[in-house]
Write a protein that holds these residues in place. Structure first.
Motif, PDB file in Angstrom:
ATOM      1  N   PHE A 126      -3.019  10.853  -2.192  1.00  0.00           N
ATOM      2  CA  PHE A 126      -3.209   9.794  -3.192  1.00  0.00           C
ATOM      3  C   PHE A 126      -2.895   8.460  -2.525  1.00  0.00           C
ATOM      4  CE2 PHE A 126      -1.456   6.751  -6.201  1.00  0.00           C
ATOM      5  CZ  PHE A 126      -2.451   6.708  -7.160  1.00  0.00           C
ATOM      6  N   TYR A 127      -3.765   7.459  -2.759  1.00  0.00           N
ATOM      7  CA  TYR A 127      -3.589   6.134  -2.155  1.00  0.00           C
ATOM      8  C   TYR A 127      -3.605   5.059  -3.237  1.00  0.00           C
ATOM      9  CZ  TYR A 127      -4.383   8.435   2.286  1.00  0.00           C
ATOM     10  OH  TYR A 127      -4.259   9.261   3.369  1.00  0.00           O
ATOM     11  N   TYR A 128      -2.738   4.067  -3.039  1.00  0.00           N
ATOM     12  CA  TYR A 128      -2.677   2.934  -3.967  1.00  0.00           C
ATOM     13  C   TYR A 128      -2.579   1.643  -3.166  1.00  0.00           C
ATOM     14  CZ  TYR A 128      -0.910  -0.455  -7.310  1.00  0.00           C
ATOM     15  OH  TYR A 128      -0.742  -1.579  -8.079  1.00  0.00           O
ATOM     16  N   ASP A 129      -3.386   0.660  -3.556  1.00  0.00           N
ATOM     17  CA  ASP A 129      -3.353  -0.658  -2.924  1.00  0.00           C
ATOM     18  C   ASP A 129      -3.168  -1.702  -4.020  1.00  0.00           C
ATOM     19  OD1 ASP A 129      -3.676  -3.012  -1.553  1.00  0.00           O
ATOM     20  OD2 ASP A 129      -5.426  -2.359  -0.417  1.00  0.00           O
ATOM     21  N   CYS A 148       0.844  -1.196   0.000  1.00  0.00           N
ATOM     22  CA  CYS A 148       0.000   0.000   0.000  1.00  0.00           C
ATOM     23  C   CYS A 148       0.878   1.244   0.000  1.00  0.00           C
ATOM     24  CB  CYS A 148      -0.916   0.021   1.221  1.00  0.00           C
ATOM     25  SG  CYS A 148      -2.039  -1.377   1.336  1.00  0.00           S
ATOM     26  N   GLY A 149       0.461   2.267  -0.735  1.00  0.00           N
ATOM     27  CA  GLY A 149       1.240   3.496  -0.815  1.00  0.00           C
ATOM     28  C   GLY A 149       0.394   4.717  -0.552  1.00  0.00           C
ATOM     29  N   PRO A 180       7.033  -3.599  -6.593  1.00  0.00           N
ATOM     30  CA  PRO A 180       6.132  -3.101  -7.646  1.00  0.00           C
ATOM     31  C   PRO A 180       5.288  -1.911  -7.195  1.00  0.00           C
ATOM     32  CG  PRO A 180       6.086  -5.495  -7.560  1.00  0.00           C
ATOM     33  CD  PRO A 180       6.846  -5.045  -6.358  1.00  0.00           C
ATOM     34  N   ALA A 181       4.834  -1.936  -5.937  1.00  0.00           N
ATOM     35  CA  ALA A 181       4.068  -0.805  -5.418  1.00  0.00           C
ATOM     36  C   ALA A 181       4.943   0.435  -5.320  1.00  0.00           C
ATOM     37  CB  ALA A 181       3.470  -1.152  -4.057  1.00  0.00           C
ATOM     38  N   GLN A 241      -3.437  -4.804  -3.919  1.00  0.00           N
ATOM     39  CA  GLN A 241      -4.369  -5.940  -3.874  1.00  0.00           C
ATOM     40  C   GLN A 241      -5.532  -5.758  -4.843  1.00  0.00           C
ATOM     41  OE1 GLN A 241      -5.770  -7.176  -0.040  1.00  0.00           O
ATOM     42  NE2 GLN A 241      -3.848  -8.236   0.443  1.00  0.00           N
ATOM     43  N   ASP A 242      -6.026  -4.514  -4.978  1.00  0.00           N
ATOM     44  CA  ASP A 242      -7.105  -4.275  -5.946  1.00  0.00           C
ATOM     45  C   ASP A 242      -6.627  -3.466  -7.150  1.00  0.00           C
ATOM     46  OD1 ASP A 242      -6.868  -1.698  -4.964  1.00  0.00           O
ATOM     47  OD2 ASP A 242      -8.712  -1.786  -3.782  1.00  0.00           O
ATOM     48  N   GLY A 243      -5.373  -2.986  -7.088  1.00  0.00           N
ATOM     49  CA  GLY A 243      -4.806  -2.267  -8.223  1.00  0.00           C
ATOM     50  C   GLY A 243      -5.408  -0.904  -8.465  1.00  0.00           C
ATOM     51  N   LYS A 244      -6.081  -0.320  -7.497  1.00  0.00           N
ATOM     52  CA  LYS A 244      -6.770   0.959  -7.683  1.00  0.00           C
ATOM     53  C   LYS A 244      -5.985   2.094  -7.038  1.00  0.00           C
ATOM     54  CE  LYS A 244     -11.453  -0.976  -7.854  1.00  0.00           C
ATOM     55  NZ  LYS A 244     -12.778  -1.002  -7.210  1.00  0.00           N
ATOM     56  N   GLY A 245      -6.042   3.259  -7.678  1.00  0.00           N
ATOM     57  CA  GLY A 245      -5.501   4.489  -7.116  1.00  0.00           C
ATOM     58  C   GLY A 245      -6.641   5.429  -6.779  1.00  0.00           C
TER      59      GLY A 245
END
Length: 664
Positions: free
Chosen positions: A644-647, A506-507, A616-617, A649-653
């Motif tokens: 801004f958030y990125y996970d 997670c980012g 990769p994240a 596991q679901d590949g969504k930003g």
């Protein structure tokens, strides 16, 4: 070549087309006529007699027995053959009218010479020859209107002894053309009248009288019925527009052509329009659409009148490099046979493409210098080159301080260094550890290379290798996030502040651009905008009861962990889920009326137990931050405001505006 009477299963198309496609158009005309004659004979039911069809000199005569085609099915095959040959003939005629392969319209060649003649970086000795070539072209074509325009703008000296004969020649030629128009209107048919008007329009184009050429083309269009012929008039207009770099006229002409195609139109003209539109998109910096149009036209390219095939491939590769992802670039460009056949003929292009794809950045920047020089002297790509140069100048004045060299920060620094910022200063006194090695690709895998060294010392050397033109340095120290943000806000000059973090897969990125002014496009207009960004402290201090429950779960989870680690004096990876739940989260959850669904225990466990960043994240989040930083430097486009958030596991930003939306 003969076709025996018992060879009933062999299509005559096999014998006719390969040779006919290679012959010149008079022979092809004979082939088409012979095929049509034979088709009529079969249709009339001429029995078993033998019909001879001669296909012109240089091509073997073919003898067809009409008994082969006595059945209706075979008769249809022959009729199809005759139509196919006729189609190829008319297509070949059209290609002859458009110019032989590799030949560019003379006035577009002249336009390029005029561009070089006025270019400040062209040597004076070269301009002497260019000036001579330009004057020769102007005199040979009697381009009096263009000569007057160039003299008025001080590109050429006014020579009355040269201008007067050209004016006289123009008047005499126009008088002859007007007489032909009158004669056609009085004695000939509508097609002859149209051809006479078209000849006058083409003459105005030849002498570069833009206004009169456009008027005459419009008059010719009024006397034109066929969609294909109307399209040809649009192509003449487009060539004239590209001569003067009149992009408004180009845009209107392309829209007009698309409307004409709704009424009909052949595939050859549609493919030609793709190249014209791609050139327009490239010149106006719509590189993604330009690349798509160019790639669609590679195998059907016939637009030699505006540039040679090598130039077309040059533009195709450039726009594709900018817009295509790695897989698509490999499939459509790097391994494309049509591109490979000419790639080596264009200076620096092969090295530029392959070094970028293979991540050989030293070779890439060496080739980039040569490519930049080519683009500088390319008239059709000049508008994009000037804008790129302007933005590059802004980037070279941009200086970055990166504190805490984690995997995400390493990715961010790599991208900004490749973009050629002015300088990057690294701050992190921690020694290289096994944990850092797993996420930070700037650290070499050899333990002897990093043993006893700090993260900044190792990463500094790696970043310098990526781009020697960027100054990369190291300073000692490590300051807290809040203090740096406040110091940035106290400076008289606006300094943007960003934070980036990656826990497990997670980012999170935070953006503080303070009072930020920028431009963006709305419809066809460019509008100026302004946004106010809160500090990090202001953003995280918003009461949770004011924040909608649909806000990203990662925002709440990251705040819970931050507060716990700060209050308990723990570092990342030094706490357990049980400690977090008992000492921090459960007491707070009751006070803010949040349930476990808003911050699942499974999410908290991932964030605190995943002590190693997910590479990769890191690459995705670091790349997004670099993209936003470069966007902020150029002042173009809406910025991300303010989280801004990125996970993975679901590949969504997800973007979240925490502050203004909930405090108004």
């Amino acid at each position: 070549m003969k076709v025996a009477q018992n060879q009933t299963k062999v299509s005559p198309l096999i014998y006719l087309l390969p040779e006919s496609l290679l012959c010149n158009w008079p022979h092809l005309l004979k082939a088409a006529s012979s095929a049509l004659f034979l088709a009529r004979k079969v249709a009339d039911g001429c029995g078993g007699s033998t019909t001879t069809c001669s296909f012109g000199s240089g091509i073997s005569s073919a003898y067809f027995s009409t008994s082969i085609f006595s059945s209706p099915r075979r008769c249809k095959s022959l009729i199809f053959l005759s139509l196919a040959v006729s189609f190829i003939f008319f297509l070949s005629l059209n290609r002859i009218e458009c110019g032989a392969e590799g030949t560019q319209q003379p006035h577009l060649i002249l336009a390029h010479k005029l561009f070089l003649l006025t270019h400040p970086d062209v040597q004076d000795i070269e301009k002497v020859q260019l000036k001579s070539d330009v004057l020769d072209s102007i005199e040979s074509d009697g381009m009096a209107p263009l000569f007057e325009t160039l003299a008025a703008s001080s590109v050429l000296e006014l020579d009355q002894s040269l201008l007067d004969p050209m004016r006289a020649s123009n008047e005499e030629e126009l008088k002859k053309l007007d007489e032909k128009i009158v004669d056609a209107e009085e004695n000939l048919g509508e097609s002859e009248v149209r051809e006479a008007h078209l000849a006058k329009a083409l003459y105005f184009i030849r002498i570069s009288d833009k206004l009169k050429a456009l008027e005459q083309l419009k008059l010719t269009e009024g006397k034109t019925v066929a969609v294909g012929q109307k399209m040809d008039l649009v192509f003449y207009t487009l060539q004239l527009a590209f001569f003067y770099m009149d992009f408004d006229l180009v845009s209107k002409s392309i829209d007009k052509a698309k409307k004409l195609f709704e009424e009909g139109g052949d595939w050859e003209r549609k493919n030609r329009l793709k190249v014209y539109e791609g050139l327009y998109c490239m010149s106006t910096r719509n590189f993604k659409k330009a690349a798509s149009l160019f790639l669609d036209s590679i195998s059907t390219f016939t637009t030699y009148e505006i540039f040679p095939y090598e130039t077309f491939i040059f533009y195709t590769v450039l726009t594709s490099i900018i817009t295509l992802d790695r897989v698509s670039l490999k499939q459509k460009v790097v391994d494309a046979p049509e591109i490979l056949t000419v790639l080596g003929k264009i200076p620096f292009l092969s090295e530029f493409l392959n070094s970028l794809y293979e991540c050989q950045y030293k070779a890439f920047f060496s080739a980039f210098a040569g490519m930049a020089e080519q683009i500088k002297f390319d008239r059709l790509d000049q508008k994009g080159e000037e804008l790129t140069e302007q933005e590059t100048a802004l980037l070279t004045k941009f200086h970055i301080l990166a504190s805490g060299i984690k995997g995400t920060v390493a990715e961010y620094c790599k991208n900004t260094v490749l973009a050629r910022v002015g300088s990057v200063t690294l701050m992190d006194d921690r020694l290289v550890t096994e944990e850092a090695l797993n996420a930070n690709f700037l650290i070499p895998p050899d333990e002897n290379a990093y043993r006893g060294k700090t993260l900044t010392e190792i990463c500094c050397d790696s970043l310098r290798d990526f781009n020697p033109m960027v100054l990369v340095s190291v300073v000692k120290g490590f300051t807290s996030l809040m203090s740096v943000n406040e110091q940035c806000r106290k400076l008289s000059k606006r300094v943007a502040f960003y934070t980036i973090d990656c826990r497990d897969s997670c980012g999170e990125i935070f953006f503080d651009l303070q009072d930020y002014k920028y431009t963006k496009k709305q419809l066809k207009e460019t509008v100026e905008c302004e946004q106010h960004f809160p500090s990090f402290q202001e953003a995280i201090s918003v009461p949770w009861k004011l924040i909608p429950r649909r806000t990203a779960k990662l925002y709440f989870a990251m705040r819970v962990i931050e507060v716990f680690e700060e209050n308990e004096g723990r570092k990342h990876g030094e706490c357990s889920l049980l400690d977090l739940l008992l000492k921090s989260w459960k007491p707070k959850r009751n006070s803010v009326r949040l349930t476990e669904s808003h911050i699942p225990d499974t999410l908290l466990e991932r964030l605190i137990s995943g002590t190693i960043e997910f590479p990769p994240a890191c690459a995705i989040v670091g790349g997004i931050l670099a993209q936003e930083v470069i966007k902020a430097v150029s002042g173009k486009g809406d910025p991300v405001k303010n989280f801004f958030y990125y996970d993975a596991q679901d590949g969504k930003g997800v973007m979240e505006d925490i502050f203004n939306s909930f405090t108004c």
